[in-house]
Design a protein around this motif. Structure first.
Motif, PDB file in Angstrom:
ATOM      1  N   ARG A  10       0.820  -1.209   0.000  1.00 54.02           N
ATOM      2  CA  ARG A  10       0.000   0.000   0.000  1.00 54.02           C
ATOM      3  C   ARG A  10       0.851   1.254   0.000  1.00 54.02           C
ATOM      4  NH1 ARG A  10      -4.387  -1.817   4.601  1.00 54.02           N
ATOM      5  NH2 ARG A  10      -5.532  -3.351   3.322  1.00 54.02           N
ATOM      6  N   ILE A  11       1.945   1.226   0.777  1.00 54.26           N
ATOM      7  CA  ILE A  11       2.823   2.399   0.829  1.00 54.26           C
ATOM      8  C   ILE A  11       3.473   2.626  -0.533  1.00 54.26           C
ATOM      9  CG2 ILE A  11       4.965   3.304   1.811  1.00 54.26           C
ATOM     10  CD1 ILE A  11       4.194   1.907   4.440  1.00 54.26           C
ATOM     11  N   GLY A 122     -11.129  15.479  -1.346  1.00 55.95           N
ATOM     12  CA  GLY A 122     -10.109  14.440  -1.271  1.00 55.95           C
ATOM     13  C   GLY A 122     -10.230  13.424  -2.382  1.00 55.95           C
ATOM     14  N   ALA A 123     -10.970  13.759  -3.448  1.00 60.71           N
ATOM     15  CA  ALA A 123     -11.207  12.811  -4.541  1.00 60.71           C
ATOM     16  C   ALA A 123     -11.165  13.547  -5.872  1.00 60.71           C
ATOM     17  CB  ALA A 123     -12.546  12.104  -4.358  1.00 60.71           C
ATOM     18  N   MET A 376     -12.136   7.504   5.405  1.00 63.76           N
ATOM     19  CA  MET A 376     -12.408   6.279   4.650  1.00 63.76           C
ATOM     20  C   MET A 376     -11.272   5.974   3.684  1.00 63.76           C
ATOM     21  SD  MET A 376     -16.461   6.563   3.775  1.00 63.76           S
ATOM     22  CE  MET A 376     -17.690   6.606   5.073  1.00 63.76           C
ATOM     23  N   LYS A 377     -11.113   4.708   3.387  1.00 59.33           N
ATOM     24  CA  LYS A 377     -10.059   4.264   2.478  1.00 59.33           C
ATOM     25  C   LYS A 377     -10.382   4.678   1.048  1.00 59.33           C
ATOM     26  CE  LYS A 377      -9.805  -0.055   1.432  1.00 59.33           C
ATOM     27  NZ  LYS A 377      -9.645  -1.530   1.562  1.00 59.33           N
ATOM     28  N   LYS A 378      -9.353   5.093   0.338  1.00 60.90           N
ATOM     29  CA  LYS A 378      -9.555   5.589  -1.014  1.00 60.90           C
ATOM     30  C   LYS A 378      -9.863   4.465  -1.978  1.00 60.90           C
ATOM     31  CE  LYS A 378      -7.437   8.705  -4.356  1.00 60.90           C
ATOM     32  NZ  LYS A 378      -6.262   9.519  -4.672  1.00 60.90           N
ATOM     33  N   LEU A 385     -17.349   5.171  -3.096  1.00 62.53           N
ATOM     34  CA  LEU A 385     -18.325   5.232  -4.182  1.00 62.53           C
ATOM     35  C   LEU A 385     -19.746   5.160  -3.647  1.00 62.53           C
ATOM     36  CD1 LEU A 385     -19.128   5.224  -7.147  1.00 62.53           C
ATOM     37  CD2 LEU A 385     -18.777   2.759  -7.184  1.00 62.53           C
ATOM     38  N   TRP A 386     -19.967   4.198  -2.751  1.00 62.46           N
ATOM     39  CA  TRP A 386     -21.328   4.013  -2.235  1.00 62.46           C
ATOM     40  C   TRP A 386     -21.392   4.423  -0.776  1.00 62.46           C
ATOM     41  CZ3 TRP A 386     -25.876   3.403  -4.372  1.00 62.46           C
ATOM     42  CH2 TRP A 386     -26.968   3.049  -3.567  1.00 62.46           C
ATOM     43  N   PRO A 387     -22.351   5.253  -0.402  1.00 62.62           N
ATOM     44  CA  PRO A 387     -23.376   5.861  -1.277  1.00 62.62           C
ATOM     45  C   PRO A 387     -23.028   7.257  -1.760  1.00 62.62           C
ATOM     46  CG  PRO A 387     -23.999   6.219   0.997  1.00 62.62           C
ATOM     47  CD  PRO A 387     -22.670   5.487   1.031  1.00 62.62           C
ATOM     48  N   TRP A 388     -22.024   7.894  -1.094  1.00 59.90           N
ATOM     49  CA  TRP A 388     -21.843   9.328  -1.311  1.00 59.90           C
ATOM     50  C   TRP A 388     -21.313   9.666  -2.700  1.00 59.90           C
ATOM     51  CZ3 TRP A 388     -24.851  10.431   2.229  1.00 59.90           C
ATOM     52  CH2 TRP A 388     -24.794   9.845   3.484  1.00 59.90           C
TER      53      TRP A 388
END
Length: 620
Positions: A10-11, A122-123, A376-378, A385-388
């Motif tokens: 992940r890093i 953040g997206a 939250m994890k990207k 994605l769900w729900p926002w």
């Protein structure tokens, strides 16, 4: 793969993603630019009129200092005037460049919103959706379709920059320089468009939310406003902003009407056209059912996101951050409210004024997404994605067809028919004939468009590199009978109200007034034998001027036959021979010409016979 390896992966992935992040930005920016070009296809500026033409005329007739610093005017927007002066200097007489420039500037503004929305949410995907929604909005009509759209674009960018600086100031960065920057931007935007003086409360709100006790910052906010008013008082003699349509806010302010306008602007932000057809193209009551359903469902998606935010504001999830959440809500709502208030105090609400409120709402929605997905994890280009993320995407995807429908209603906007007419006038004249248009008299049959004297005098100067169009003039006629025969120094147009345009009927009128069977040419040369039909004028007289530039040997004779009358014999005793024929008013007269001589040593022969003389025919 054990836990350690997963962490290392992940890093490593995160570092690689960071390293190549600029490529993602370039891709999204390219997509936004493509969208800006696509949604604005078909919008053109070919000819200038009204405010656009007036500002061009000021540029052409005033010095730099007079144009940028108009002392004693009703408005003092020197930053905009400076940008406009530079734009007009670059564009010159290439009028068609204004729309591509406006599209590029609007795309650049969407890029700016993309980066801010990306930071707030953040997206990257949310930033892209916010930028897409901004570009596709029907509220962009003025910024794209008018030369003065540059003013709205500049003001919108500076207003959003004020918001962004204040957001960063109250959210942890806390640098005093950010607030000072916001004050400088506030000062600047007031001299792009004075209605943004209404953003002053936002500066003080940010200081209150930050619990600022530094008197220098409070003084900076007050000082920027006082300096704006001092400059306005010195340059235009007033601190009160002028209204739209030549009105004064102090004279037209009506509190109940202002409240009504404020609610209508809020409705516009949510996709509801709460105004008359000539201001929005299609009122809500006349919108198709499918458009209404798209807007309502899109607003429901927004409502669900707002409910999610309310659960943070009042529920246990917001514990420990409740003040920060409320501070940001107040900042975004305050920004939108200030802009709505500034556009509610005049005599009407135009969509272009609501554009900045929409931009603020899109950034607010991006911030809401960021708060709802905090920690939250990207997931690729989203944090969740769900729900926002799905709700944000549904909002944009549902609003896009609705916005495209409302864009198709642009021809019903109050300014659109006139722009189409003057685009057509440019197309039928300068674009067709080029610099040959200069020096001509342009006759326009009909004046239902009510072209002003200023427009008639100035319109064609725009296309001249010297900004003079010397000798070019416009005259209005009721019928083609009001003019004589069509010569090379004339153009004849007719209004075409059904298509909001003009038609070039020069050739038709020329043929109608003077139909050549053979032997006569537009530059006046006539062969040894010629036949033509000419329309007599209102007095029934047809004047002939025959010029023979050759050497006469004696005995030269011209024989002219009118209809079935006896031939008229004209001896040529000098290089110029004049004759007048009589007929009934507006009668179509057939004439034949026969010369017993021709132009010796002529460089060309156009028909089967040789060139004989130059003939000017007048039938006024």
């Amino acid at each position: 793969m054990d836990a350690k390896e997963r962490i290392k992966f992940r890093i490593g992935f995160s570092r690689m993603e960071k390293k190549y992040e600029w490529k993602d930005h370039l891709i999204f920016m390219g997509l936004l630019l493509g969208l800006a070009v696509w949604v604005n296809r078909g919008i053109e500026i070919r000819g200038l009129y009204m405010d656009d033409l007036y500002f061009w005329s000021c540029y052409g007739e005033q010095s730099f200092l007079q144009y940028v610093f108009p002392m004693g005017s009703t408005r003092f927007r020197f930053l905009y005037y400076l940008a406009a002066w530079l734009e007009m200097a670059v564009v010159g007489n290439r009028v068609a460049w204004f729309v591509p420039i406006n599209i590029l500037l609007n795309a650049a503004l969407a890029w700016y919103l993309y980066f801010i929305a990306h930071r707030l949410s953040g997206a990257k995907a949310i930033g892209f959706l916010a930028g897409s929604m901004f570009l596709s909005s029907r509220m962009a009509y003025y910024q794209i379709g008018q030369v003065l759209g540059l003013m709205e674009t500049m003001a919108l960018w500076m207003a959003v920059a004020v918001l962004w600086c204040l957001y960063r100031y109250i959210n942890g960065e806390g640098r005093q320089s950010l607030f000072i920057r916001a004050c400088i931007l506030y000062f600047g935007v007031c001299f792009v468009h004075e209605r943004y003086m209404a953003l002053l409360p936002l500066l003080f709100l940010a200081l209150l939310l930050r619990r600022c006790k530094n008197p220098a910052l409070w003084g900076a906010g007050v000082g920027s406003f006082v300096l704006v008013q001092a400059i306005r008082a010195l340059t235009i003699g007033s601190v009160l902003p002028a209204g739209t349509g030549g009105t004064q806010v102090a004279d037209t302010l009506n509190i109940p009407q202002a409240l009504k306008f404020a609610f209508s602007q809020a409705a516009y932000v949510f996709g509801i056209n709460a105004g008359p057809e000539h201001l929005n193209g299609c009122p809500w009551g006349q919108s198709p059912l499918w458009v209404k359903l798209c807007v309502i469902l899109a607003d429901m998606a927004v409502l669900f996101m707002v409910c999610g935010l309310l659960s943070r504001l009042f529920g246990p999830k917001g514990k420990g951050r409740r003040w920060a959440l409320w501070a940001n809500v107040l900042l975004f709502v305050g920004f939108i409210a200030c802009n709505i208030a500034s556009s509610s105090v005049t005599i009407r609400v135009e969509l272009r004024w609501v554009y900045v409120s929409l931009a603020g709402a899109l950034l607010f929605l991006s911030w809401i997404y960021g708060e709802l997905t905090r920690g939250m994890k990207k997931e690729l280009y989203l944090k969740r994605l769900w729900p926002w993320g799905a709700l944000f995407g549904v909002y944009v995807l549902l609003m896009l067809p609705a916005e495209l429908f409302y864009r198709s209603c642009y021809p019903k906007l109050y300014l659109w028919p006139d722009q189409l007419r003057y685009n057509s006038l440019a197309e039928e004249t300068y674009e067709k004939y080029g610099d040959r248009i200069f020096g001509k008299t342009i006759y326009i049959m009909g004046n239902s468009y009510e072209m002003s004297d200023f427009t008639a005098r100035t319109f064609f100067k725009v296309f001249d590199k010297d900004r003079l169009a010397e000798g070019t003039k416009v005259e209005f006629i009721d019928s083609i009978r009001d003019i004589g025969l069509v010569d090379e120094d004339m153009l004849v147009l007719r209004e075409d109200p059904e298509h909001n345009g003009f038609q070039d009927i020069t050739d038709f009128v020329r043929e109608l007034k003077l139909k050549v069977d053979y032997g006569y040419y537009q530059d006046g040369w006539m062969d040894e034998h010629a036949s033509l039909t000419v329309m007599a004028g209102k007095d029934g007289k047809i004047h002939l001027e025959v010029m023979y530039p050759g050497i006469m040997n004696g005995g030269e004779m011209i024989t002219i036959t009118k209809d079935e009358d006896e031939p008229l014999q004209l001896p040529v005793q000098s290089s110029v021979v004049d004759a007048t024929l009589t007929a009934d008013p507006w009668q179509m007269v057939h004439l034949t010409f026969d010369y017993n001589f021709y132009m010796q040593n002529a460089q060309e022969q156009r028909g089967k016979d040789r060139l004989a003389a130059i003939v000017h025919i007048l039938a006024d």
